[in-house]
Write a protein that holds these residues in place. Structure first.
Motif, mmCIF file in Angstrom:
data_model
loop_
_atom_site.group_PDB
_atom_site.id
_atom_site.type_symbol
_atom_site.label_atom_id
_atom_site.label_comp_id
_atom_site.label_asym_id
_atom_site.label_seq_id
_atom_site.Cartn_x
_atom_site.Cartn_y
_atom_site.Cartn_z
ATOM 1 N N THR A 1 37.564 45.542 -26.790
ATOM 2 C CA THR A 1 39.091 45.173 -26.281
ATOM 3 C C THR A 1 39.132 45.660 -24.764
ATOM 4 N N ARG A 2 39.388 44.613 -24.011
ATOM 5 C CA ARG A 2 39.804 44.770 -22.745
ATOM 6 C C ARG A 2 40.891 43.885 -22.154
ATOM 7 N N PRO A 3 42.157 44.615 -22.507
ATOM 8 C CA PRO A 3 43.347 43.520 -22.281
ATOM 9 C C PRO A 3 43.412 42.968 -20.871
ATOM 10 N N GLU A 4 43.043 43.745 -19.725
ATOM 11 C CA GLU A 4 43.090 43.295 -18.475
ATOM 12 C C GLU A 4 42.194 41.856 -18.224
ATOM 13 N N TYR A 5 41.128 41.777 -18.818
ATOM 14 C CA TYR A 5 40.230 40.674 -18.994
ATOM 15 C C TYR A 5 41.022 39.533 -19.642
ATOM 16 N N ARG B 1 43.873 38.978 -20.409
ATOM 17 C CA ARG B 1 45.025 38.532 -19.677
ATOM 18 C C ARG B 1 44.511 37.622 -18.648
ATOM 19 N N GLU B 2 43.460 37.699 -18.213
ATOM 20 C CA GLU B 2 43.028 36.952 -17.043
ATOM 21 C C GLU B 2 42.624 35.441 -17.599
ATOM 22 N N ASP C 1 40.126 40.009 -26.509
ATOM 23 C CA ASP C 1 41.260 40.390 -27.332
ATOM 24 C C ASP C 1 40.909 39.948 -28.862
#
Length: 90
Positions: free
Chosen positions: A72-76, A78-79, A85
């Motif tokens: 999980t990488r929320p910042e990616y 969101r992009e 996610d």
């Protein structure tokens, strides 16, 4: 370039379909980053992108919470890189 990007997406689909705990979780992470940096555009090859999403959702080995946390990488996400996610895999 296009064939290389498609190969990356097809490899990610295969990895998502066949991954199991005896294999390194780094292979999945690598595929995720390859898709992000060198994969095909999200608006092209929608059938293959759908296959990738389906493969992630259907592999019960990927339901492990520790693995999901690792990927999980929320910042990616969101992009627009939804595969970072796990909630978007379904």
């Amino acid at each position: 370039m296009e064939s290389s990007a498609l190969r990356i997406l097809n490899n990610a689909i295969f990895e998502a379909q066949t991954w199991k705990p005896s294999r390194s979780r780094n292979t999945l992470e690598n595929d995720f980053y390859q898709l992000m940096f060198r994969g095909p555009s999200l608006d092209k090859h929608t059938e293959l992108w759908n296959d990738f999403r389906k493969a992630l959702a259907e592999n019960h080995h990927l339901e492990d919470e520790t693995l999901r946390e690792f990927l999980t990488r929320p910042e990616y996400a969101r992009e627009g890189y939804w595969w970072f996610d796990p909630n978007e895999w379904r």
